[in-house]
Structure formats: C-alpha cells, structure tokens
Design an enzyme around this catalytic site. Structure first.
Site, PDB file in Angstrom:
ATOM      1  N   ASN A   1      19.161  -8.201 -21.506  1.00  0.00           N
ATOM      2  CA  ASN A   1      19.979  -8.317 -22.569  1.00  0.00           C
ATOM      3  C   ASN A   1      20.390  -9.690 -23.163  1.00  0.00           C
ATOM      4  O   ASN A   1      21.004  -9.892 -24.205  1.00  0.00           O
ATOM      5  CB  ASN A   1      21.331  -7.393 -22.358  1.00  0.00           C
ATOM      6  CG  ASN A   1      21.791  -8.057 -20.997  1.00  0.00           C
ATOM      7  OD1 ASN A   1      21.295  -8.004 -20.007  1.00  0.00           O
ATOM      8  ND2 ASN A   1      23.186  -8.474 -21.076  1.00  0.00           N
TER       9      ASN A   1
ATOM     10  N   CYS B   1      27.618  -7.927 -25.746  1.00  0.00           N
ATOM     11  CA  CYS B   1      28.909  -7.240 -25.273  1.00  0.00           C
ATOM     12  C   CYS B   1      29.811  -7.794 -24.431  1.00  0.00           C
ATOM     13  O   CYS B   1      30.756  -7.309 -24.207  1.00  0.00           O
ATOM     14  CB  CYS B   1      28.612  -5.887 -24.652  1.00  0.00           C
ATOM     15  SG  CYS B   1      27.209  -5.918 -23.311  1.00  0.00           S
TER      16      CYS B   1
ATOM     17  N   THR C   1      31.486  19.806 -22.431  1.00  0.00           N
ATOM     18  CA  THR C   1      31.195  20.160 -24.039  1.00  0.00           C
ATOM     19  C   THR C   1      30.461  19.186 -24.399  1.00  0.00           C
ATOM     20  O   THR C   1      30.971  17.718 -24.671  1.00  0.00           O
ATOM     21  CB  THR C   1      32.212  20.689 -24.799  1.00  0.00           C
ATOM     22  OG1 THR C   1      33.088  21.920 -24.167  1.00  0.00           O
ATOM     23  CG2 THR C   1      31.792  21.163 -26.123  1.00  0.00           C
TER      24      THR C   1
END
Length: 308
Positions: free
Chosen positions: A79, A251, A165
């Site tokens: 990365n 990030c 969910t």
C-alpha cells in the site's frame, strides 16, 4: 474487517499453543495489528522480512514455517510503494504443507489481475473504495472447504461468518464496481502505467538523486513512491497545495509514524522523511501528470534554494 475475519477466524479454531501464523514486515496494519493481538493472547507469530526492493521472498516465508503453522498472510501489493508480491509461489509452498494462505488484495483489485485460482489463495481481501465502489464495504473470498470462526455471533447471516443484517445497497454497489473494474482492467492498467512512468521520468529528469522506491521490481500501475533529496515530503506537499497526496500510505497521511515498509527495506530516516506517495486513478490525464510534476519540481527547487 475482512482481514480480521480471515486471520482470527482461522486462528481462533485452535488453542494458542497449537497455532502459529506468518505475516510480513510490510503488511498493512489491518493485518499486522490482528496478528499482534493474537500474539498477546499467546499465539505464535513470525514476521518475515522483505528485501531492499520491498518484496517478500518465498524462501523467507518457507524458513518461517513451523509444524503448527496454520496460516500465512502476505499482501498482494504493498500500500505504500506498490510492489507486487509472489503470492502464487508462496501459496504453492504453503499448500504442500497443508497451510492456509490469505492475501490482502485491497490495493490490487481493479489495478491488477486478482484471480484467486491463479493466485492459489484460500482467502482474499477486497476493499470496495479502492476500485470506485462505495466506501465502507469490503469482501472476503473464502475457498470452499475452508472453515472460519465467526467474529460476530448471532443469526446465520453471510453463511454463518458474520451475524447482522446485510447492507444490500452497498453489497450491490461493490458487485457492480467489480464488474466495471473487470471490464476496464486492461485499458486502466496500460493507461495508468504509462502515466505513472511519465511522472517518474519528469521528476528524475529534473531532480538529481531523487529515488523511486521499489522501482526495480513489478509494481502497481497507479502507485509512485518517490524520495526527494534534502527536503521532507511534508514540506513538498505543503508547498504544492494543488496536489492531493501523502507521505506514506494514503490512509495514514495525517500520522507522523515513519513508514513501516521503507524501514523494512532498510531506508534511513532522511530517505523516509523525503518520501511522497503519489497515486493515479482511472481518470487521471496526461495534463494532470504534467501539472503535478511541474508543481513538485517547483516546490523542491524553491525549498532547496531557500536552504542554500
């Protein structure tokens, strides 16, 4: 979450004294931190080095294997500097010993071919936003027959791997982004590689002693990590305000921790401090590249002259 599920999901099936994992020095924290968490619980963890180009050799991985090694997790592409790792060769030597292989392909999906059959991996991590999917959704490929302990217990969602969910809209978005990425892969690879190299050539032609990290080996087509001589990357970017870039992983752009990858490659403090990570996208143009090169060169020249 995908990396955590792959790593902890395998290792939690064993008592700590009966399980050992191998990772590399250049892993993203989403892999290295779960591994260190396991180490605190008593699991065996071995961190293998990379070479001076940022590549982890199959031989280094093989030397780290132990009789109770359950999992090897090596990223597909780095990365920070974009170096591509020899995952197929690593998978082959691990599978000869019945050891599972996981690869974090967050950086490579949408930029390089990532066919799990060709890579011969048992698990593969995908991050949607890395190839223009929605932010906050990812996926874990799990080869049929591989068993994992769930991190979230409850109902039997996601084949029992993740209770809760499902976010249907994001799942659909990830799937559609995957389809579009697959269709555009060849053209995107060629275009980004050409522009990445053009940017590197501009910088190398204008700045003596600038260094392209990992430049001697196969890299992601969109990633260019360069170390400016005598000037810190933070100073360069503070002056070249039109450019959105970072001094390390995208990030971690606001952090002040030195690059783990460059440290593992044996780079000194001055080299690391001077590093800027430049990333291209599918829609980057030649005009963008030429403008970025001009801004970076100008910033380095002005800052260098000010120190004379």
């Amino acid at each position: 979450e995908s990396n955590n599920l792959a790593i902890k999901g395998v290792m939690f099936q064993y008592l700590p004294e009966n399980a050992h994992i191998v990772i590399s020095e250049i892993e993203h924290p989403a892999v290295s931190e779960p591994a260190m968490f396991l180490k605190r619980l008593g699991y065996g963890v071995t961190v293998v080095p990379c070479n001076e180009h940022g590549v982890v050799s199959p031989e280094a991985v093989e030397a780290a294997l132990q009789p109770n090694t359950r999992l090897v997790s090596i990223m597909h592409a780095n990365n920070e500097i974009g170096t591509v790792q020899p995952i197929r060769a690593i998978s082959e030597l691990c599978h000869r010993r019945s050891i599972l292989v996981h690869s974090d392909a967050s950086q490579s999906v949408g930029k390089l071919p990532t066919q799990v059959g060709e890579m011969d991996v048992d698990m593969l991590t995908v991050a949607g936003h890395k190839f223009y999917g929605p932010k906050g959704v990812g996926a874990l490929f799990v080869r049929r027959g591989v068993s994992l302990e769930s991190l979230l217990h409850g109902a039997g969602h996601e084949n029992g791997y993740r209770a809760g969910t499902e976010n249907t809209a994001y799942i659909v978005g990830l799937g559609q982004a995957s389809v579009l990425a697959a269709k555009a892969l060849d053209d995107a690879f060629e275009g980004m590689t050409r522009l990445r190299d053009r940017l590197g050539e501009h910088l190398c032609d204008a700045i003596p002693d600038i260094h392209i990290n990992g430049g001697a080996v196969n890299r992601l087509p969109n990633t260019l990590s360069v170390s400016f001589p005598g000037i810190s990357g933070r100073e360069i970017l503070a002056r070249a305000t039109e450019i959105c870039a970072s001094t390390g992983s995208a990030c971690h752009s606001s952090g002040k921790i030195e690059s783990a990858t460059l440290s593992a490659m044996g780079k000194d403090h001055e080299h690391i401090a001077g590093t800027v990570r430049l990333s291209l996208g599918w829609y980057s143009s030649q005009e963008d590249i030429d403008r970025a090169a001009s801004l970076l060169i100008d910033a380095w020249e002005v800052l260098t002259e000010a120190r004379v």
